[in-house]
Motif scaffolding. Structure first.
Motif, PDB file in Angstrom:
ATOM      1  N   GLY A   1     -35.432 -38.100 -28.144  1.00  0.00           N
ATOM      2  CA  GLY A   1     -34.986 -38.368 -26.775  1.00  0.00           C
ATOM      3  C   GLY A   1     -33.996 -39.526 -26.731  1.00  0.00           C
ATOM      4  O   GLY A   1     -32.948 -39.445 -26.078  1.00  0.00           O
ATOM      5  N   TYR A   2     -34.323 -40.599 -27.442  1.00  0.00           N
ATOM      6  CA  TYR A   2     -33.437 -41.765 -27.469  1.00  0.00           C
ATOM      7  C   TYR A   2     -32.086 -41.402 -28.069  1.00  0.00           C
ATOM      8  O   TYR A   2     -31.040 -41.847 -27.594  1.00  0.00           O
ATOM      9  CB  TYR A   2     -34.089 -42.904 -28.274  1.00  0.00           C
TER      10      TYR A   2
ATOM     11  N   GLU B   1     -28.560 -37.911 -14.608  1.00  0.00           N
ATOM     12  CA  GLU B   1     -28.001 -36.655 -14.121  1.00  0.00           C
ATOM     13  C   GLU B   1     -28.194 -35.519 -15.129  1.00  0.00           C
ATOM     14  O   GLU B   1     -28.503 -34.400 -14.773  1.00  0.00           O
ATOM     15  CB  GLU B   1     -26.507 -36.841 -13.882  1.00  0.00           C
ATOM     16  N   ARG B   2     -28.005 -35.861 -16.399  1.00  0.00           N
ATOM     17  CA  ARG B   2     -28.051 -34.841 -17.438  1.00  0.00           C
ATOM     18  C   ARG B   2     -29.466 -34.478 -17.878  1.00  0.00           C
ATOM     19  O   ARG B   2     -29.677 -33.442 -18.481  1.00  0.00           O
ATOM     20  CB  ARG B   2     -27.240 -35.294 -18.659  1.00  0.00           C
ATOM     21  N   VAL B   3     -30.433 -35.360 -17.578  1.00  0.00           N
ATOM     22  CA  VAL B   3     -31.778 -35.164 -18.088  1.00  0.00           C
ATOM     23  C   VAL B   3     -32.461 -33.931 -17.484  1.00  0.00           C
ATOM     24  O   VAL B   3     -33.323 -33.314 -18.102  1.00  0.00           O
ATOM     25  CB  VAL B   3     -32.642 -36.432 -17.881  1.00  0.00           C
TER      26      VAL B   3
ATOM     27  N   GLY C   1     -39.437 -30.343 -21.504  1.00  0.00           N
ATOM     28  CA  GLY C   1     -40.586 -30.960 -22.177  1.00  0.00           C
ATOM     29  C   GLY C   1     -40.622 -32.475 -22.146  1.00  0.00           C
ATOM     30  O   GLY C   1     -39.965 -33.119 -21.320  1.00  0.00           O
ATOM     31  N   ARG C   2     -41.377 -33.020 -23.088  1.00  0.00           N
ATOM     32  CA  ARG C   2     -41.621 -34.455 -23.101  1.00  0.00           C
ATOM     33  C   ARG C   2     -40.410 -35.287 -23.492  1.00  0.00           C
ATOM     34  O   ARG C   2     -40.351 -36.486 -23.222  1.00  0.00           O
ATOM     35  CB  ARG C   2     -42.765 -34.764 -24.052  1.00  0.00           C
ATOM     36  N   LYS C   3     -39.481 -34.625 -24.183  1.00  0.00           N
ATOM     37  CA  LYS C   3     -38.265 -35.333 -24.553  1.00  0.00           C
ATOM     38  C   LYS C   3     -37.574 -35.890 -23.302  1.00  0.00           C
ATOM     39  O   LYS C   3     -36.938 -36.935 -23.338  1.00  0.00           O
ATOM     40  CB  LYS C   3     -37.336 -34.368 -25.300  1.00  0.00           C
TER      41      LYS C   3
END
Ligand code: ADP
Ligand code: MG
Length: 525
Positions: free
Chosen positions: A130-131, A423-425, A430-432
């Protein structure tokens, strides 16, 4: 068989005795706590209203600074995870020369967010992924907010000034410093970019009020060899001599067995002749100014003085080299093979006194590709911090020109980055998604800290920053006197190089993900 049975049930040591081992969540949380603590220690120094730190070494030396990298270096940190945050600051310093506090504070905040995610049972690998994804979005966002404006001197001076705000630059006008810095960088700018190494900073205490000037050449701390030598020479022919101008001891011992007054006189005469010979060789070559790395005998100095030659001895090798480089002189190893070709030139060589020190300025050299920013301050603490500020300023102007332009400072770039990540998330499953959101929240630490250090309420400020960013497209914390307000940093000339933001995102992400991945610490005793 029997030996197998014997071994069973006995502890098996694969690590040497005394080795300490921490695993799993314990290892993670001790690393995260250490990393966070280090980042937290520099947080109050961020931004124009950031406070300074006074660092006292074992031996009692005192450093007063606002510079993140310097603070972390002086702190003598031992914990390995904490040390990684120090490395973030070091990398930032090496790569772009500014943004060290930003990078380490961001790394600390990424760790804090990771800790919450781990508490919520998000797997470390998911956090890392995710990071990394968030960091890619952040880098794209930096591209997007890079200003279109032409990088003229005025704009570059604003970048320089932004990097120096909050640093104790004594009573020197920050704009004047910034303009001097831009002047210096412009001098060494070529087709292949800025030759940053060709700009030297020389600071000096004493000799009146603080001031800065740009010297087209080099400055060296040297005292003329003789009081009768000129202290100013124009159109100077320059020799850089890597020799000793004194009588070679071994020669006397070998050649003279002194047993009478006549012989003694002869010996003295021979010595004097030899010494005069040195001075004459220099004078015959039409040298006006000589920089000698070795020792020069008094007699040679006085003959040189009579010839109107300005000479210095004990010049250190680095200084000799930079004088040679600036004047186009070649360093000569023996007086005998000394040719016109070896000589350099300068428009002016002048010796000036500052407090107890003599400084020699070698200006307008034949190969004047070196420039020196000369800054004076009242005390050593002032000149030290001034030197750090000037270094940052030279680096940011270089980074703006050579590595991709500038962005709005004062937290505006970070607000835009966090906004773009959020905005992009939405499209991530999922958890990411949680980890990406956590990254955006971590980036908020920069505007939030700027607001806090400016005396504003950090929560209110963040809300206002986001809504102003939404409506106006750009919003930062503009500090004014004891407080601050939300506004557009660009017309205020608060600008940072895009490279500073890029590098901060990259190095903070790298350190945080590296620390989060560790679940086993094995420490030798
Ligand atoms: P760093 O080590 O990260 O460079 P600084 O203490 O130099 O830390 O602070 C840098 C931050 O301060 C940047 O985000 C920059 O845009 C911001 N800043 C600089 N000048 C101003 C100003 N006049 N008003 C608001 N923010 C500023
Ligand atoms: Mg800075």
């Amino acid at each position: 068989m029997s030996s197998m049975r014997q071994r069973r049930g006995q502890p098996l040591f694969i690590l040497s005795e005394g080795t300490e081992r921490t695993r799993g969540r314990d290892a993670q949380s001790s690393n995260i706590t250490a990393g966070k603590a280090v980042a937290e220690s520099v947080r109050t120094t961020l931004g124009p209203r950031g406070m300074d730190k006074m660092l006292v070494s074992d031996s009692g030396d005192v450093v007063i600074t606002n510079d993140g990298a310097t603070i972390l270096q002086e702190m003598d940190i031992e914990h390995p995870a904490a040390q990684m945050i120090v490395e973030v600051a070091d990398t930032q310093e090496e790569e772009v020369g500014d943004g060290t506090t930003t990078a380490s504070v961001l790394a600390g905040r990424l760790l804090a967010q990771a800790e919450d995610l781990l508490d919520d049972d998000v797997h470390p690998t998911t956090i890392v992924e995710g990071y990394q994804e968030a960091s890619r979005i952040a880098l794209e966002a930096v591209e997007d907010v890079t200003l279109d404006e032409e990088l003229d001197d005025d704009l570059l001076a604003s970048v320089a000034e932004t990097s120096m705000t909050g640093k104790g630059t004594g009573d020197v006008d920050a704009r004047v410093l910034a303009e001097t810095v831009v002047g210096a960088v412009r001098q060494v700018e070529g087709d292949d970019g800025v030759d940053r190494d060709a700009v030297t900073i020389r600071t000096q205490t004493g000799g009146g009020a603080s001031a800065t000037e740009l010297v087209q050449g080099v400055i060296s701390e040297e005292e003329p060899l003789h009081a009768d030598m000129p202290r100013r020479v124009e159109d100077a022919t320059i020799a850089v001599l890597d020799v000793d101008l004194e009588v070679r001891e071994s020669e006397i011992d070998a050649e003279y067995d002194i047993s009478s007054v006549d012989q003694l006189n002869a010996a003295i005469e021979a010595e004097e002749t030899e010494l005069r010979g040195y001075a004459e060789a220099v004078a015959d070559a039409d040298v006006d100014v000589a920089f000698v790395t070795g020792d020069v005998e008094d007699l040679v100095a006085s003959v040189l003085a009579k010839e109107g030659i300005l000479a210095f001895d004990g010049v250190d090798d680095d200084e000799a080299q930079s004088i040679a480089r600036a004047t186009g002189a070649r360093t000569v190893g023996t007086l005998s093979d000394f040719e016109a070709d070896d000589l350099g030139a300068a428009d002016v060589v002048r010796v000036e006194r500052f407090g107890d020190d003599d400084l020699v300025f070698v200006e307008g050299g034949a190969a004047a590709e070196t420039v020196t920013v000369f800054a004076r301050g009242g005390t050593e603490h002032v000149t030290d911090e001034l030197e750090r500020a000037l270094n940052d300023a030279l680096d940011v102007v270089t980074a703006a020109l050579d590595s991709g332009g500038v962005v709005a400072g004062a937290g505006a770039a970070e607000i835009a980055i966090a906004d773009q990540i959020r905005e992009r998330v939405a499209s991530v499953e999922g958890r990411k998604q949680l980890a990406i959101e956590a990254f955006a929240d971590a980036v908020d630490v920069i505007p939030r800290t700027l607001a806090e250090n400016t005396g504003m309420d950090p929560i209110d400020a963040l809300v206002e920053l986001r809504s102003t960013h939404e409506s106006e497209g750009r919003a930062g914390i503009i500090s004014e006197g004891q407080t601050g307000h939300v506004g557009d940093p660009v017309p205020e000339g608060i600008l940072d190089p895009a490279a500073v933001k890029r590098e901060a995102v990259e190095s903070a992400t790298e350190a945080a993900t590296m620390i989060v991945r560790i679940d086993d610490v094995i420490a030798a005793s």
